[in-house]
Design a protein around this motif. Structure first.
Motif, PDB file in Angstrom:
ATOM      1  N   HIS A  78       0.821  -1.221   0.000  1.00 26.46           N
ATOM      2  CA  HIS A  78       0.000   0.000   0.000  1.00 26.46           C
ATOM      3  C   HIS A  78       0.846   1.259   0.000  1.00 26.46           C
ATOM      4  O   HIS A  78       2.046   1.233   0.268  1.00 26.46           O
ATOM      5  CB  HIS A  78      -0.928   0.015   1.220  1.00 26.46           C
ATOM      6  N   HIS A  93      -5.867  -2.190   2.954  1.00 25.56           N
ATOM      7  CA  HIS A  93      -5.737  -1.019   2.084  1.00 25.56           C
ATOM      8  C   HIS A  93      -4.783  -1.195   0.916  1.00 25.56           C
ATOM      9  O   HIS A  93      -3.879  -2.029   0.937  1.00 25.56           O
ATOM     10  CB  HIS A  93      -5.385   0.240   2.858  1.00 25.56           C
ATOM     11  N   HIS A 150       4.348   7.013   3.423  1.00 28.08           N
ATOM     12  CA  HIS A 150       5.162   5.796   3.325  1.00 28.08           C
ATOM     13  C   HIS A 150       4.624   4.833   2.264  1.00 28.08           C
ATOM     14  O   HIS A 150       3.502   4.955   1.798  1.00 28.08           O
ATOM     15  CB  HIS A 150       5.263   5.077   4.679  1.00 28.08           C
ATOM     16  N   GLU A 197       7.362   1.082   5.255  1.00 26.71           N
ATOM     17  CA  GLU A 197       6.782   0.280   6.328  1.00 26.71           C
ATOM     18  C   GLU A 197       6.887  -1.196   5.970  1.00 26.71           C
ATOM     19  O   GLU A 197       6.564  -1.596   4.841  1.00 26.71           O
ATOM     20  CB  GLU A 197       5.291   0.633   6.524  1.00 26.71           C
TER      21      GLU A 197
HETATM   22 FE   FE2 Z   1       0.998   1.672   6.239  1.00 22.80          FE
END
Ligand code: FE2
Length: 327
Positions: free
Chosen positions: A144, A191, A205, A258
């Motif tokens: 994502h 997501h 990110h 991330e």
């Molecule tokens: Fe995230």
């Protein structure tokens, strides 16, 4: 809508020192597909296509574009028709203009985010069971984007009503139904893109999915052993929102990455989005510890798809930027 956006596909980042960037990204377990003095293309271990991350050496760090994959070439044509009907200028990049990818269309989205859509990308060997080359966090796939935007409600409405995204979880402030942040998906996970209230548009990110929490711990150990512990910005921890086990890192140019594991299936038509209060201490971190100020304040600059210039940012519409967390 008559087009089908499938999922988060790739990101194109500008970086200033390719060697430093390579050391960082390869320590996460991304696998180089191809490179030269100006570019490196990475895929994750389950990717069957050429890349999910393209690093381009440039004088200044920036985000050139974030990309979503659509189902067919016809979807690209219908998406272009949609944007033109909306009055949004479309830039076509024909096959051959960019390495390893078919034709793409680029737009500046409703928040000013440079977005790209594509269907075709060169096929390559999938490395899922090449355990002999898995290192670091063994990054499995891109998952994502998370973008800071000044008007989350506007972005939310556009992506839900116009582009066919669905909401899995969202954050409001006490006594208000204004959306402070929203997690939106096309694939049936939490997501493909998230929007947070902040100075924007900026890229907060890029999230990469790992097969289990131990891979994230392995990633921390590998980074530390390589002398890259200072790249760790936040975590490991457990988000309340999304249930993700997370780690945030900063690449040598400050682009935030991330590493992520533990979200869940959202594909049922009667799935009810989960609401969180901004001040709920377990929203950001389920275990209650606080995020550093840099996590709320710093993000990457976007480039304009039409001009190549930096995208101007605006102050957020909602005042409150940092939640009250309890340590
Ligand atoms: Fe995230």
């Amino acid at each position: 809508m008559n087009f089908d956006i499938k999922r988060t596909g790739r990101a194109v980042l500008h970086v200033t020192d390719l060697e430093k960037s390579k050391e960082f990204y390869e320590s996460l377990g991304l696998i180089e597909t191809e490179s030269d003095d100006e570019n490196v293309f990475y895929r994750a271990i389950e990717d069957h296509n050429h890349h999910c991350l393209w690093l381009r050496k440039m004088p200044e760090a920036a985000v050139e574009v974030i990309s979503y994959r659509v189902d067919s070439e016809g979807d690209l044509d219908r998406l272009a028709d949609f944007f033109e009907t909306e009055g949004t200028e479309v830039i076509w990049m024909e096959k051959g203009m960019q390495p390893a990818i078919g034709r793409t269309l680029r737009v500046q989205d409703v928040s000013g985010i440079p977005c790209e859509y594509y269907c075709e990308m060169d096929k390559v060997e999938r490395m899922l069971q090449r355990f002999d080359v898995h290192v670091g966090a063994k990054v499995q796939r891109i998952d994502h984007f998370n973008c800071a935007v000044p008007d989350v409600q506007k972005a939310y409405d556009y992506y839900i009503d116009k582009l066919g995204f669905a909401c899995s979880e969202y954050t409001t402030t006490k006594g208000s139904d204004e959306v402070w942040a929203a997690w939106l998906h096309r694939k049936p996970g939490v997501h493909d893109t998230a929007f947070m209230n902040s100075i924007g548009p900026r890229l907060h990110h890029i999230g990469f999915w790992l097969k289990d929490p131990m891979s994230l711990i392995d990633g921390c150990d590998y980074l530390a052993a390589k002398g890259l512990a200072p790249t760790i910005e936040r975590g490991p921890g457990r988000h309340g929102l999304s249930n993700a086990f997370f780690l945030y890192l900063r690449d040598p140019d400050g682009h935030r990455i991330e590493l992520y594991n533990g979200d869940y299936y959202t594909g049922d038509s009667d799935f009810d989005p989960v609401e969180w209060d901004l001040d709920d201490p377990q929203r950001q971190t389920f275990w209650g510890h606080e995020a550093p100020d840099s996590w709320f304040e710093e993000a990457s600059t976007f480039l304009n798809v039409y001009t190549g210039e930096k995208v101007e940012t605006e102050q957020p519409k909602l005042d409150k930027r940092k939640p009250n967390t309890i340590i």
